[in-house]
Design an enzyme around this catalytic site. Sequence first.
Site, PDB file in Angstrom:
ATOM      1  N   SER A   3      -3.550  14.295   6.701  1.00  0.00           N
ATOM      2  CA  SER A   3      -2.594  12.164   7.299  1.00  0.00           C
ATOM      3  C   SER A   3      -2.053  12.135   8.325  1.00  0.00           C
ATOM      4  O   SER A   3      -0.889  13.347   7.312  1.00  0.00           O
ATOM      5  CB  SER A   3      -2.594  11.604   5.145  1.00  0.00           C
ATOM      6  OG  SER A   3      -1.806  12.367   4.553  1.00  0.00           O
ATOM      7  N   THR A  27       2.423   6.241   3.491  1.00  0.00           N
ATOM      8  CA  THR A  27       2.904   5.702   4.175  1.00  0.00           C
ATOM      9  C   THR A  27       3.086   4.073   3.419  1.00  0.00           C
ATOM     10  O   THR A  27       2.572   3.068   3.248  1.00  0.00           O
ATOM     11  CB  THR A  27       2.499   4.923   5.504  1.00  0.00           C
ATOM     12  OG1 THR A  27       2.199   6.002   6.395  1.00  0.00           O
ATOM     13  CG2 THR A  27       2.691   3.876   6.431  1.00  0.00           C
ATOM     14  N   LYS A  61       0.743  -1.147  -0.105  1.00  0.00           N
ATOM     15  CA  LYS A  61      -0.014   0.129   0.093  1.00  0.00           C
ATOM     16  C   LYS A  61       0.640   1.031  -0.293  1.00  0.00           C
ATOM     17  O   LYS A  61       1.986   1.277   0.776  1.00  0.00           O
ATOM     18  CB  LYS A  61      -0.942   0.074   1.260  1.00  0.00           C
ATOM     19  CG  LYS A  61      -0.245   0.466   2.754  1.00  0.00           C
ATOM     20  CD  LYS A  61      -0.597   1.591   3.382  1.00  0.00           C
ATOM     21  CE  LYS A  61      -1.411   2.360   2.370  1.00  0.00           C
ATOM     22  NZ  LYS A  61      -0.943   3.924   3.280  1.00  0.00           N
ATOM     23  N   GLU A 121      -0.444   9.672  -5.210  1.00  0.00           N
ATOM     24  CA  GLU A 121      -1.762  10.931  -5.663  1.00  0.00           C
ATOM     25  C   GLU A 121      -1.552  12.378  -6.308  1.00  0.00           C
ATOM     26  O   GLU A 121      -0.478  12.528  -6.499  1.00  0.00           O
ATOM     27  CB  GLU A 121      -2.026  11.255  -4.244  1.00  0.00           C
ATOM     28  CG  GLU A 121      -2.216  10.782  -3.011  1.00  0.00           C
ATOM     29  CD  GLU A 121      -1.904  11.036  -1.356  1.00  0.00           C
ATOM     30  OE1 GLU A 121      -0.956  11.911  -1.067  1.00  0.00           O
ATOM     31  OE2 GLU A 121      -2.126  10.405   0.173  1.00  0.00           O
TER      32      GLU A 121
END
Lengths: 383, 383
Positions: free
Chosen positions: B383, B179, B168, B259
């Site tokens: 985040s 992360t 991930k 992102e």
Amino acid sequence: MTVTSPAGFTASGIAAGIKATGAKDLALVVNQGPQSTAAGVFTTNRVHAAPVKWSRQVLTAGALKAVVLNSGGANACTGPKGFQDTHATAEKVAQSLEIGAAEVAVCSTGLIGEFLPMDQILTGVDAAVAELSATGGDDAAVAIMTTDSVAKNVAIAGAGYQVGGIAKGAGMLAPGMATMLVVLTTDAVIDSAVADAALREACRLSFDRLDSDGAMSTNDTVLLMASGASGTEADPAEFTATLTTACLDLAKQLLADAEGATKEVAISVTGAASEADAVTVGRSVARNNLVKCALFGEDPNWGRILAAVGTTDAQFDADQLDVAVNDVWICRAGAAAEDRSKVDLTGRDVSVTIELNAGDHQATIWTNDLSHAYVHENSAYSS
Amino acid sequence: MTVTSPAGFTASGIAAGIKATGAKDLALVVNQGPQSTAAGVFTTNRVHAAPVKWSRQVLTAGALKAVVLNSGGANACTGPKGFQDTHATAEKVAQSLEIGAAEVAVCSTGLIGEFLPMDQILTGVDAAVAELSATGGDDAAVAIMTTDSVAKNVAIAGAGYQVGGIAKGAGMLAPGMATMLVVLTTDAVIDSAVADAALREACRLSFDRLDSDGAMSTNDTVLLMASGASGTEADPAEFTATLTTACLDLAKQLLADAEGATKEVAISVTGAASEADAVTVGRSVARNNLVKCALFGEDPNWGRILAAVGTTDAQFDADQLDVAVNDVWICRAGAAAEDRSKVDLTGRDVSVTIELNAGDHQATIWTNDLSHAYVHENSAYSS
């Protein structure tokens, strides 16, 4: 309030036709003496422009009678022909002013990798010489603008003398690709050793602590010219302090006009084991895109700040870090403390304080947020 | 095509109620043996999360029987209580599986600075144990997603054994604040020294060369577990190559899901005096916001690339640098060459080649562009 505020300087700013828009694009600042002491600080980028190569060489003599600056083209990454163009520009200024080419510094700013339109530059030098005046500093400040939205000027009174200056830059220091150029003048009587030491110290404490986007230019140049016209021999320490004040003033103007910025952020690192540690930590936070996006979003995201601190080799214990945003200590001892909702980030000015609890040193780094407009300006504008 | 593809592994992914959305948020991967060889690579960030402290300690023994992973909270910057929570999670898994807590690694991802909801975690562990199956890898991959838009899985056949993995991460390596977590499995027979050496080399050539946004996480963890269930003793060099292929596959999936990215950029630095020089130059270009904005704007701005190269201490002569974008050599010998209009940047994949002309070494760094959407996601998402 500009580069011609100190006695002994004339300046001009004219439209030479380098910019397609017809805006002013060529500036000249001339030291009329009686002295011609000078110093320069240049980009440390190993890829640097022809005018930087030229001006660095010229400054080894510690003297300058004139500096010619153009916007509309950086003359960087232009090979031997680019250097010849810089040389020809200096020769043209020298001929017009009846001085030596080795007394003329050259600065350029704009797009990298393209040749300057030399016909316009050389004709423009004649026009700029014709326009020289003791009130021409403001025009010079306008003529060096690229993506700047406002001209940047300063004048500060020292003990019996003046310091003046103009600056351009909107991509910003670290230094910025949109290229920072600064010309400082003074009518103090100083020798070249004092000028050089004072300029390096002033830059170290001002422009070097501005880190808007972490990108270093090929063209950044800060020049200091001293005319001695006040007749006042300046105390080196007092002069350095006055010059630093002038540089900080210009640095703040650059920060305020940074491309696309919505926040002006002062990152103060305290309790550091050394000043170098404080600068390292401040710079790491200033360059962290996630921190910068959070500030744009008005999110007091101390976790991202701590993560940026953690990437450095500064002395600290991760469990002893405190962080305040706009004076609210939302992190103590490396963990959550005061409620983050107490932090009001709606204003343009933001303070971030990072207490390392590792010593007695401190430093402040200034930066901006990372906004949609920054991305837009730097993707749509080829500079 | 996942972490349970190699023989000897079971996995599960369930919704424990950590995420407010009700999405899957707790994953378990269990090594059923006969061997329990393991290795781990962790973030080098000095501010690192409680689960990183725990798992690094556990891995010193070179063995693991299980790893429990949660999304919805990073358990970073949470002090002694955060570490107690990690410990309690490992104890709960150990109790449910009738193994020792020192055989259980813990990984967490999500918001920094907040405590995990331990009731949900501990109840969730029971549910995850109940759901364990030899086909549960896909669920585990889903349960570790945060801002990821797709789950990341891989399986590669080695010489008589399999390597599988899940990952991930959408903020990205360098490593990213959002992360990165990776769990790799294999049924090869290897000892812990081979596992450790192979994992370090594979990471060095894959995840360490991904630099999407230059931000380094507090939680990044890459774990390798070997069950030995294939009965095939792997050749160390061949195993390292297979593992590297698996890691590169996952790294490319992370790059593709970064992102807000609109471009996947491979920066190849050739002709370097050393591999380290090539990596340094590639990373400097990958982290330069002005280069990244230019790529977003589909502008082949080689001047910004050269300026980024110039900030490094790598061996090169500024007048000997060549740059190609999508194979068009728009810069030769540090100056303009082929017409930049020949470069087509409309596609998602971009290649940048920088020839330093200083030696025979090379390296490739992967990165993304800097887009409006990156700013949006990272200013609006805490985040």
